[in-house]
Design an enzyme around this catalytic site. Sequence first.
Site, mmCIF file in Angstrom:
data_model
loop_
_atom_site.group_PDB
_atom_site.id
_atom_site.type_symbol
_atom_site.label_atom_id
_atom_site.label_comp_id
_atom_site.label_asym_id
_atom_site.label_seq_id
_atom_site.Cartn_x
_atom_site.Cartn_y
_atom_site.Cartn_z
ATOM 1 N N HIS A 195 0.654 -1.593 -0.167
ATOM 2 C CA HIS A 195 -0.257 0.133 -0.015
ATOM 3 C C HIS A 195 0.832 1.554 0.252
ATOM 4 O O HIS A 195 1.885 1.023 0.071
ATOM 5 C CB HIS A 195 -1.117 -0.234 1.818
ATOM 6 C CG HIS A 195 -0.128 0.422 2.339
ATOM 7 N ND1 HIS A 195 0.659 -0.888 2.964
ATOM 8 C CD2 HIS A 195 0.167 1.426 3.644
ATOM 9 C CE1 HIS A 195 1.075 -0.397 3.896
ATOM 10 N NE2 HIS A 195 0.728 0.973 4.626
ATOM 11 N N ASP A 247 0.344 4.729 1.797
ATOM 12 C CA ASP A 247 0.684 5.478 3.121
ATOM 13 C C ASP A 247 -0.908 6.472 2.033
ATOM 14 O O ASP A 247 -0.697 7.391 1.986
ATOM 15 C CB ASP A 247 1.292 5.620 4.033
ATOM 16 C CG ASP A 247 1.717 4.639 4.550
ATOM 17 O OD1 ASP A 247 1.265 3.833 4.665
ATOM 18 O OD2 ASP A 247 3.155 5.193 4.978
ATOM 19 N N HIS A 266 4.851 0.297 -0.152
ATOM 20 C CA HIS A 266 5.605 -0.912 1.177
ATOM 21 C C HIS A 266 4.717 -2.219 1.204
ATOM 22 O O HIS A 266 3.623 -1.993 1.080
ATOM 23 C CB HIS A 266 6.197 -0.311 1.969
ATOM 24 C CG HIS A 266 5.226 0.895 2.363
ATOM 25 N ND1 HIS A 266 4.546 2.095 1.769
ATOM 26 C CD2 HIS A 266 4.601 0.506 3.940
ATOM 27 C CE1 HIS A 266 4.075 3.013 3.868
ATOM 28 N NE2 HIS A 266 4.014 2.007 4.424
ATOM 29 N N ARG A 289 5.672 6.911 13.367
ATOM 30 C CA ARG A 289 5.907 6.659 12.222
ATOM 31 C C ARG A 289 5.053 8.106 12.413
ATOM 32 O O ARG A 289 4.213 8.225 13.250
ATOM 33 C CB ARG A 289 5.244 5.909 11.376
ATOM 34 C CG ARG A 289 4.899 6.449 9.655
ATOM 35 C CD ARG A 289 4.359 5.261 9.171
ATOM 36 N NE ARG A 289 3.097 5.935 9.287
ATOM 37 C CZ ARG A 289 1.752 5.285 9.208
ATOM 38 N NH1 ARG A 289 1.180 4.053 8.152
ATOM 39 N NH2 ARG A 289 0.231 5.764 8.106
#
Length: 298
Positions: A119, A121, A274, A289
């Site tokens: 996907h 983000d 990723h 993150r």
Amino acid sequence: MSSASALQTPSAAAAQDFTIRAFGGPLGAEITGLDLNLPVSDRELAEIRAALVEHNVVVFRDQRITPDQHVAFSRRFGPLQVHVLNRFHLENYPEILIVSNVLEDGKPIGLVDAGADWHSDLSYMPKPSLGALLHSQELPAEQGDTLFANTANAYDTLPAEIKKLLEGKRAVHSYVYRYERLRKLSPWRQELTQKQIDEVPPVEHPVITTHPESGRKILFVSEGFTSHIVGIPRDESDELLKTLHAHITRPENVYRHQWQPHDMVFWDNRSTQHYAAITPQHLRRTLYRTTVEGDVPV
């Protein structure tokens, strides 16, 4: 002056002597000699951003920084996006999403399956993410790698007839689409509240986008968030998306990041996807993150 405030006053920054070294594969570069405890000048920030655009993924080695410094450095690249799963925000830092397989009192402290499929983000947002900065906190002795695919290379290497087929096409990206699929596989995923669902309605984006900085064409669909391509029968859409996903993630198009202690990895969500297989629970893995807001894809 504290380190956190120093990051926010680049005009006072002294030059740092750092090196950017490309990994030599389809994407990725390593930045060594840069200390994010020290001020980063506007010129240095521009070098880092140029490296991100050129290499798609940049790895800052051995960054022993605080959450304040992580947020301050990330914000230098643009406004930060707050993830809808607020139960996994770092306490007092809504801009930081905890990615972890660690359980405390029988409950996960972070998003366990954040990378369970390929996907980009926040592609389900009207303004998808420019990029994300993931800082390792606790790493397992084995496993726990993150894979990145170059979606600009993927477009370049598409057969001409598929490029023509995709011209002008748009696709639906949906957070709920992905969440409900993963919820069937993950006992810890709670049912979304109506408020959460309302915060992330489905959006349409072009299947082929143009990177706003490099000018390269990008194949902007993913296994994770793209539910279907608009304007064609669903079965044809499913088959086409399956073909595109397989093309994007061919081994020759993928960089595997093997984490080192205190790595900070910054990837360009506009030109990469990723994936990180779920790390077994006995191999503790925790990362923080932040996510930088991008532009409306065109």
